[in-house]
Scaffold this motif. Structure first.
Motif, PDB file in Angstrom:
ATOM      1  N   LYS A  41      -3.469 -10.970   6.143  1.00 51.10           N
ATOM      2  CA  LYS A  41      -4.091 -11.756   7.209  1.00 51.10           C
ATOM      3  C   LYS A  41      -3.325 -11.597   8.521  1.00 51.10           C
ATOM      4  N   ILE A  42      -1.999 -11.625   8.434  1.00 52.82           N
ATOM      5  CA  ILE A  42      -1.189 -11.457   9.647  1.00 52.82           C
ATOM      6  C   ILE A  42      -1.417 -10.082  10.257  1.00 52.82           C
ATOM      7  N   PHE A  43      -1.477  -9.055   9.415  1.00 52.84           N
ATOM      8  CA  PHE A  43      -1.720  -7.708   9.950  1.00 52.84           C
ATOM      9  C   PHE A  43      -3.112  -7.589  10.544  1.00 52.84           C
ATOM     10  N   SER A  44      -4.093  -8.276   9.962  1.00 57.77           N
ATOM     11  CA  SER A  44      -5.445  -8.196  10.527  1.00 57.77           C
ATOM     12  C   SER A  44      -5.491  -8.809  11.920  1.00 57.77           C
ATOM     13  N   GLU A  45      -4.587  -9.754  12.183  1.00 57.14           N
ATOM     14  CA  GLU A  45      -4.567 -10.412  13.496  1.00 57.14           C
ATOM     15  C   GLU A  45      -3.610  -9.744  14.482  1.00 57.14           C
ATOM     16  N   HIS A  46      -2.508  -9.179  13.971  1.00 55.61           N
ATOM     17  CA  HIS A  46      -1.454  -8.690  14.868  1.00 55.61           C
ATOM     18  C   HIS A  46      -1.004  -7.267  14.559  1.00 55.61           C
ATOM     19  N   GLY A  47      -1.715  -6.566  13.681  1.00 50.00           N
ATOM     20  CA  GLY A  47      -1.234  -5.288  13.173  1.00 50.00           C
ATOM     21  C   GLY A  47      -0.862  -4.277  14.227  1.00 50.00           C
ATOM     22  N   ASP A  48      -1.602  -4.226  15.320  1.00 51.00           N
ATOM     23  CA  ASP A  48      -1.324  -3.233  16.355  1.00 51.00           C
ATOM     24  C   ASP A  48      -0.078  -3.555  17.164  1.00 51.00           C
ATOM     25  N   SER A  49       0.493  -4.752  16.956  1.00 47.64           N
ATOM     26  CA  SER A  49       1.694  -5.146  17.690  1.00 47.64           C
ATOM     27  C   SER A  49       2.928  -5.267  16.797  1.00 47.64           C
ATOM     28  N   ILE A  50       2.775  -5.025  15.495  1.00 44.64           N
ATOM     29  CA  ILE A  50       3.892  -5.184  14.563  1.00 44.64           C
ATOM     30  C   ILE A  50       4.691  -3.889  14.487  1.00 44.64           C
ATOM     31  N   ALA A  51       5.972  -3.991  14.810  1.00 44.69           N
ATOM     32  CA  ALA A  51       6.853  -2.825  14.754  1.00 44.69           C
ATOM     33  C   ALA A  51       7.336  -2.567  13.337  1.00 44.69           C
ATOM     34  N   ALA A  52       7.624  -3.643  12.593  1.00 40.70           N
ATOM     35  CA  ALA A  52       8.200  -3.445  11.268  1.00 40.70           C
ATOM     36  C   ALA A  52       8.029  -4.689  10.413  1.00 40.70           C
ATOM     37  N   VAL A  53       8.033  -4.469   9.108  1.00 42.17           N
ATOM     38  CA  VAL A  53       8.184  -5.533   8.119  1.00 42.17           C
ATOM     39  C   VAL A  53       9.598  -5.429   7.573  1.00 42.17           C
ATOM     40  N   LEU A  54      10.301  -6.540   7.593  1.00 38.67           N
ATOM     41  CA  LEU A  54      11.682  -6.607   7.126  1.00 38.67           C
ATOM     42  C   LEU A  54      11.714  -7.437   5.858  1.00 38.67           C
ATOM     43  N   VAL A  55      12.234  -6.850   4.760  1.00 35.50           N
ATOM     44  CA  VAL A  55      12.162  -7.543   3.470  1.00 35.50           C
ATOM     45  C   VAL A  55      13.348  -7.177   2.590  1.00 35.50           C
ATOM     46  N   GLU A  56      13.809  -8.151   1.803  1.00 39.15           N
ATOM     47  CA  GLU A  56      14.714  -7.862   0.696  1.00 39.15           C
ATOM     48  C   GLU A  56      13.863  -7.477  -0.510  1.00 39.15           C
ATOM     49  N   ARG A  99       4.446  -1.495   1.614  1.00 41.04           N
ATOM     50  CA  ARG A  99       4.478  -0.069   1.976  1.00 41.04           C
ATOM     51  C   ARG A  99       3.083   0.419   2.390  1.00 41.04           C
ATOM     52  N   ASP A 100       2.075   0.001   1.661  1.00 36.17           N
ATOM     53  CA  ASP A 100       0.714   0.451   1.958  1.00 36.17           C
ATOM     54  C   ASP A 100       0.232  -0.073   3.309  1.00 36.17           C
ATOM     55  N   ILE A 101       0.473  -1.347   3.582  1.00 38.65           N
ATOM     56  CA  ILE A 101      -0.078  -1.929   4.803  1.00 38.65           C
ATOM     57  C   ILE A 101       0.691  -1.459   6.035  1.00 38.65           C
ATOM     58  N   THR A 102       1.982  -1.208   5.888  1.00 35.30           N
ATOM     59  CA  THR A 102       2.718  -0.668   7.036  1.00 35.30           C
ATOM     60  C   THR A 102       2.274   0.755   7.345  1.00 35.30           C
ATOM     61  N   HIS A 103       2.010   1.533   6.314  1.00 30.25           N
ATOM     62  CA  HIS A 103       1.448   2.863   6.555  1.00 30.25           C
ATOM     63  C   HIS A 103       0.098   2.756   7.257  1.00 30.25           C
ATOM     64  N   GLN A 104      -0.722   1.837   6.803  1.00 29.03           N
ATOM     65  CA  GLN A 104      -2.071   1.687   7.370  1.00 29.03           C
ATOM     66  C   GLN A 104      -2.025   1.374   8.854  1.00 29.03           C
ATOM     67  N   TYR A 105      -1.091   0.518   9.258  1.00 26.13           N
ATOM     68  CA  TYR A 105      -1.046   0.063  10.652  1.00 26.13           C
ATOM     69  C   TYR A 105       0.013   0.766  11.496  1.00 26.13           C
ATOM     70  N   GLY A 106       0.718   1.724  10.916  1.00 29.05           N
ATOM     71  CA  GLY A 106       1.702   2.451  11.704  1.00 29.05           C
ATOM     72  C   GLY A 106       2.967   1.674  11.998  1.00 29.05           C
ATOM     73  N   ALA A 107       3.269   0.680  11.181  1.00 30.48           N
ATOM     74  CA  ALA A 107       4.526  -0.075  11.305  1.00 30.48           C
ATOM     75  C   ALA A 107       5.556   0.518  10.354  1.00 30.48           C
ATOM     76  N   LEU A 108       6.816   0.211  10.587  1.00 37.48           N
ATOM     77  CA  LEU A 108       7.873   0.672   9.700  1.00 37.48           C
ATOM     78  C   LEU A 108       8.174  -0.386   8.646  1.00 37.48           C
ATOM     79  N   LEU A 109       8.657   0.073   7.510  1.00 38.26           N
ATOM     80  CA  LEU A 109       9.102  -0.816   6.439  1.00 38.26           C
ATOM     81  C   LEU A 109      10.618  -0.719   6.344  1.00 38.26           C
ATOM     82  N   ILE A 110      11.287  -1.864   6.503  1.00 41.06           N
ATOM     83  CA  ILE A 110      12.748  -1.917   6.452  1.00 41.06           C
ATOM     84  C   ILE A 110      13.170  -2.691   5.209  1.00 41.06           C
TER      85      ILE A 110
END
Length: 438
Positions: free
Chosen positions: A194-209, A229-240
């Motif tokens: 849901k967050i990516f559907s609203e802000h995906g084009d502005s998200i630089a990265a997802v940060l997760v343990e 991993r899938d959603i960051t690839h879809q929206y061009g964000a990085l996964l950290i």
């Protein structure tokens, strides 16, 4: 609790020159009460305080001391390096050796750079992500801790109450920093989507343990990390992946090896320094090239790649790489989990044990379901944990002074240590829970 006088006197003295008498908040023991402990020395699985009392240590430097205290090979490496100098302001061969060992350990990593703390490592990784994507927003998860830089302590503005009302964990975070952070619940794929559907084009990265070690211990659910991993690839964000705690804890290298998922960037700390101050950010060369000269992202540090740290780190990784090391840790963790689980069942203690390898968490709540996110974490019985912590401290066992920190096993823990710990834990909780239930 006997023998407090020297610790109490030291902390009283320390408060004259250091806020709360400590240089990191949990050392004050404010969440669990009683006088904080001041260490005099430590070796193997034991810490001895300034009053001479000995504790079997399950804090283990908040996870940094996977070999236990003063491991002979690590101590010797530090001592030999100290004789040759403690800091040069120049590069050393040991920096390159430690870097090569870490890069070779983890398939997701092509390059690495060292810093002095996990805070610096994650701060720089998010800076690289913003530079690479040209975006500002970082998505992180409620209850997770990624260091104390402004961007990573920030929380979204509480817009319903106006921009002056912030939900940050710290004052002093600017409104702009709070605007650049998004929060989701850990293990909640739907909220992330849901967050990516609203802000995906502005998200630089997802940060997760990959497994959360700052909510007690919350394991990631099957499929959750892959969904990121899938959603960051879809929206061009990085996964950290924040592997400051998990790096080299569950296996030799990043836990991404076990997941079969390659993050774009990975941060390390704790274990790779062998008990000395350390941090590192690593990942694909495409991203790490941005901190090279002309790459556009600035990072530096006088003590980054310090000779004492690299000596300790190399010595530690040599021990960890020996055949059977992680099998032995797994066996210890499995035995402790089994003993606690059967002991709880035998005394109708409704608490649940979660474990991966040598990291465990006890969920202090009446539920058959494991903790899945921070909302679950906050349903726990913090008062019972406080009494439990004091009971075990009195019995000579040192745990992290917070319910939201895990139990760390080390290679130095003996069978006798673990047997005594599990028996003391079950006995204490049997008495405490009976008092609560009665």
């Amino acid at each position: 609790m006997s023998g407090r006088s020297s610790s109490a006197a030291l902390f009283a003295r320390g408060r004259n020159s250091i806020p709360d008498g400590v240089n990191s908040p949990l050392r004050s023991f404010q969440l669990v009460g009683g006088d904080p402990l001041a260490a005099r020395e430590a070796r193997g699985s034991r810490v001895i305080d300034v009053d001479g009392k000995e504790y079997v240590d399950f804090l283990n430097g908040f996870g940094a001391l996977i070999l236990g205290h003063a491991h002979p090979e690590v101590a010797d490496a530090i001592g030999q390096q100290a004789k040759r100098g403690t800091s040069y302001g120049l590069s050393t061969e040991a920096e390159y050796e430690l870097a090569e060992r870490i890069v070779a350990s983890t398939s997701a990593i092509e390059a690495i750079r060292f810093v002095c703390s996990g805070t610096e490592a994650v701060m720089t990784a998010t800076r690289i992500a913003r530079s690479h994507t040209g975006r500002n927003l970082i998505l992180k998860f409620r209850g997770s801790y990624h260091g104390h830089s402004d961007a990573l302590l920030a929380s979204p503005l509480n817009l319903q109450q106006g921009e002056s009302s912030l939900k940050s964990v710290s004052r002093g975070i600017t409104h702009n920093a709070n605007r650049d952070v998004l929060l989701a619940e850990y293990n909640d794929e739907e909220e992330v989507a849901k967050i990516f559907s609203e802000h995906g084009d502005s998200i630089a990265a997802v940060l997760v343990e990959p497994h959360s070690t700052n909510m007690g211990f919350v394991k990631s659910r099957p499929g959750f990390i892959k969904s990121l991993r899938d959603i960051t690839h879809q929206y061009g964000a990085l996964l950290i992946f924040d592997e400051v705690v998990s790096g080299f804890r569950f296996n030799f290298g990043g836990v991404s090896n076990l997941f079969g998922i390659d993050p774009d960037l990975t941060t390390f700390g704790k274990i790779i320094g062998g008990g000395t101050p350390v941090g590192a950010f690593a990942g694909k060369a495409l991203y790490l090239s941005q901190v090279a000269a002309g790459g556009g992202v600035f990072q530096s540090g006088t003590f980054a790649g310090n000779p004492l740290t690299t000596a300790a780190g190399i010595a530690t990784l040599k021990v960890l790489s020996r055949p059977g090391f992680y099998d032995q840790l797994e066996a210890k963790g499995a035995w402790v989990e089994q003993q606690l689980t059967s002991g709880f069942a035998g005394h109708r203690i409704p608490f649940r044990v979660s474990r991966v390898g040598s990291v465990l968490g006890i969920a202090f709540r009446d539920s058959s379901e494991p903790l899945k996110d921070y909302r679950d974490v906050k349903t726990q019985d913090y008062e019972t944990f406080t009494r439990f912590h004091r009971r075990l401290r009195d019995a000579g066992f040192l745990l992290a002074p917070s319910l939201e920190e895990p139990i760390f096993l080390s290679a130095a823990h003996t069978d006798a240590d673990l047997r005594a710990f599990t028996e003391a834990t079950v006995d204490a909780l049997r008495e405490l829970y009976s008092a609560v239930a009665g």
